[in-house]
Design an enzyme around this catalytic site. Structure first.
Site, PDB file in Angstrom:
ATOM      1  N   LYS A 199       2.756  17.783   0.395  1.00 24.22           N
ATOM      2  CA  LYS A 199       1.493  17.220   1.124  1.00 24.22           C
ATOM      3  C   LYS A 199       2.101  15.961   1.912  1.00 24.22           C
ATOM      4  CE  LYS A 199      -3.362  15.666   0.351  1.00 24.22           C
ATOM      5  NZ  LYS A 199      -4.421  15.437  -0.654  1.00 24.22           N
ATOM      6  N   SER A 236      -8.447  17.809   0.483  1.00 26.75           N
ATOM      7  CA  SER A 236      -7.482  17.483   1.370  1.00 26.75           C
ATOM      8  C   SER A 236      -6.043  18.108   1.291  1.00 26.75           C
ATOM      9  CB  SER A 236      -7.416  15.819   1.412  1.00 26.75           C
ATOM     10  OG  SER A 236      -6.748  15.456   0.119  1.00 26.75           O
ATOM     11  N   SER A 296      -9.330  17.581  -4.310  1.00 26.69           N
ATOM     12  CA  SER A 296      -8.683  17.815  -3.344  1.00 26.69           C
ATOM     13  C   SER A 296      -7.431  18.798  -3.632  1.00 26.69           C
ATOM     14  CB  SER A 296      -7.950  16.560  -2.592  1.00 26.69           C
ATOM     15  OG  SER A 296      -9.069  16.110  -1.811  1.00 26.69           O
TER      16      SER A 296
END
Lengths: 442, 442
Positions: free
Chosen positions: A78, A149, A173
């Site tokens: 990420k 996210s 997330s």
């Protein structure tokens, strides 16, 4: 032979061990999958095929006896997690175009030391803090969000572009993209994996999240990260038959849509049919306060976490982050401290409740991934477990009204990460086989 | 004019504002101080005079109306805090010689945005985690330690090489060098300043620390970092006369040496003489468990924090860090959780006690800085306040048996940082003037 990109990490490792697969040919297969799908899924914030192939060749040069437990395993990271050889842009205009920071986050150091191949950076919402989505899409239906996210890691693993992805969770997330993309998403106990080198939103909640398409792969990662319960149970001892399994609706239950309601009753049926003793339990009233406390903690901690970039380039930040720094909700420090202390008091209460069961389930999401990629969805079902700092693991297998994946979350007491993984392994097999979700991707 | 290096940050700012001092000439003065003293004090892990001078010239080009509140103020940064233009080596052979990471820690972003000049990296113990000292010495007596782990920042500020230094505190790493070097050392409430980009040892304890030679300078920093109490009091309202001041010995008191005992009674006398109502208070019995809980939390959190580097290059790490990762103390996760929950329960209890007083003092250190630079000293008096996550501020002014500085720590309830600073300002003036310490450095 199965196309290598379809393999789980454990599957690829076995082939690399017996010499039938090189890292280079493995990576070539992943890159060709990405090349075929990237225009649809758009999971990558940064990816350099040349760099990845060159790293793969280096790994192939390592003699077998010196190879690590994750030798050659491709991991999507990420884009809020520092990687020394790739930029980290946080999906923020402030950091767009900046060079690679030459420093690895602590979990990335551990993964590289174990032989993993850091593959590329996956998309995120801005500083992993907003719910504004795009450009990534859900690999099962590109008109829908992959969640956030940790959007890109969820989508890339779901789409067979890499076997493993790193996310983070502050609200939901990791769990939400896990459910939306039909994969396992694991948020270990808070503090069980270092968060040095991760973007900071909430010190109390931020946790590294792990994605995989099998529990065995998560167990591989858990071993590298040395996630150890005090009293490990031999894996073979976890049997659904005779186990005590609780279903915890929580006060957020009224939000559950038909997909989650269906997963809920189906899971109970399946587990009962396999001989588990299944019961719905209610948490003490006090737990309903946690949702509000979670919001207070994020507002209070976000106020300091985003200050630096706000002072640097306020005009390049999402207005939600302005709101945090400027304390738009007029949250008092007193309220923030009450939230800290309230949650702290309930953590051991939760641990004690969880200790009475072999496994506990709670919803992962409101429903299957909604249409539209502008919003990444709702974290309501997840935030309680994040701030209770306990392990939470999305187990996929169910299907929503539109045939999209829906999962349920296995939760446990703090520092029972191994136990949660054991349970997920046995139960996940059942859900995947009989839960009703049929993937069109394979 | 006073030599610029002798000025506090506030003093230098005033001269820069009225045009009598440029950043370049200020920096030149600091560099010449360092050049005269560095062979003795050895406070710097990295310092490039050319780079600093070039940054100074850039700052001088900024038109007055666009200058930040810390325009041109030189800040020494502990070498466990990321700075984009300077390497961060953590005093670890693993990171020795690595290039600058091209990324700033969040507090450094904020300071630069406010116009500060990041001056260089100051020495630390390995990963800010051990008590092995060297090469830095105490500026007041180079045969003695400057304390640790924020050794270089404490020594550099104490020696008038920079007006401001950044440290960190996990046990007593900000307060102890504050006391040993005769300066103000401030550990704000946990979470009040972002710790993104700082080395991680303990998520529960690690806190950015601030050094200065005046409370006004700390208040300047507090303003930049937006440390705001819920109900700020006008500074002019804090008067020693009529205030209620508590002295908290804690269960560690038997360790107090003659220097701290002298500071203790002298402080009470001075404050009483100025009209404060002074009383010694005892904390509830439960608080004596905190020292053990602090050790458990560090062992448990260190186990994960150092894992990455351990897997990367175990042979280049201190054996104490091996001990953490390998869990040599055989700490159970259960004991770690009991420590978390025990401390969490006492935090609001402490806040309530602290709320009854205008100021509270506790010892900073066992005594003045001990002879030898091999060990950085004992954190016993500090660890409680670190894990209670409350503000703690070393106020200098007293003297040990060998004429070296000794301070006392002002503590307060969580998120009363402004209040603690106000009290430190008024009380620090008295301690500095009448506490008995006489510096040979000016």
């Amino acid at each position: 032979m199965t196309e290598p990109h379809l393999l789980t990490a454990s599957g690829a490792l076995a082939l690399m061990k017996d010499g039938t697969l090189t890292v280079e040919s493995y990576v070539t297969s992943l890159l060709s999958r990405i090349s075929a799908r990237d225009h649809v899924v758009k999971a990558w914030a940064y990816l350099s095929p040349e760099h990845v192939l060159s790293e793969a060749r280096k790994l192939d040069q390592i003699p077998p006896e010196k190879r690590g437990p994750l030798h050659g395993i491709a991991i999507g990271v990420k884009d809020v997690i520092l990687t020394k050889d790739m930029p980290t842009a946080h999906n923020s205009p402030i950091y767009k175009g900046e060079p690679a920071p030459l420093v690895d986050a602590a979990p990335v150091i551990a993964l590289r030391a174990a032989g993993a191949l850091i593959f590329g950076k996956t998309t995120t919402t801005e500083f992993a803090s907003t719910t504004d989505g795009g450009p990534s899409t859900n690999p099962h239906d590109p008109t829908r969000t992959p969640g956030g996210s940790s959007s890109g890691s969820g989508a890339a693993v779901g789409d067979f572009q890499v076997p493993i992805g790193l996310g983070t969770q502050t609200g939901g997330s990791t769990i939400r993209p896990g459910s939306f993309n039909g994969i396992y998403g694991f948020k270990p106990t808070w503090g069980a994996i270092s968060r040095e080198g991760l973007a900071q939103y909430s010190m109390t909640c931020d946790t590294l999240g792990l994605y995989a398409r099998s529990v065995a792969d998560l167990q591989l990662l858990a071993k590298v990260f040395q996630l150890q319960d005090d009293t490990p149970i031999p894996e073979s001892l976890f049997k659904i038959e005779g186990s005590k399994i609780a279903f915890v609706r929580t006060s957020v239950w009224p939000k559950a849509g038909p997909g989650t309601q269906n997963a809920w009753s189906k899971a109970k049926e399946l587990l009962s049919a396999k001989g588990a003793s299944v019961e719905e339990i209610k948490l003490p009233e006090e737990f309903s306060k946690i949702k509000g406390w979670h919001a207070a903690v994020l507002a209070g901690e976000g106020r300091t976490s985003f200050l630096g970039n706000y002072l640097l380039a306020k005009d390049k930040m999402h207005t939600m982050l302005h709101g945090h720094v400027e304390n738009h909700t007029k949250l008092s420090r007193k309220a923030q401290l009450e939230a800290y202390d309230g949650c702290a008091k309930l953590r051991p209460v939760w641990d004690e409740i969880a200790g009475k069961y072999d496994a506990l389930f709670t919803p992962s999401v409101v429903d299957e991934a909604p249409v539209g990629i502008e919003r990444t969805g709702d974290a309501s079902f997840c935030s309680m477990w994040t701030i209770l700092q306990c392990p939470a693991l999305n187990v996929p297998g169910f299907s929503g009204e539109n045939g999209l994946p829906v999962g349920l979350t296995l939760v446990g007491a703090r520092y029972t990460d191994e136990r949660v993984l054991y349970a997920a392994k046995a139960i996940g097999e059942v859900f995947e086989k009989e839960g009703g979700f049929v993937s069109k991707l394979v």
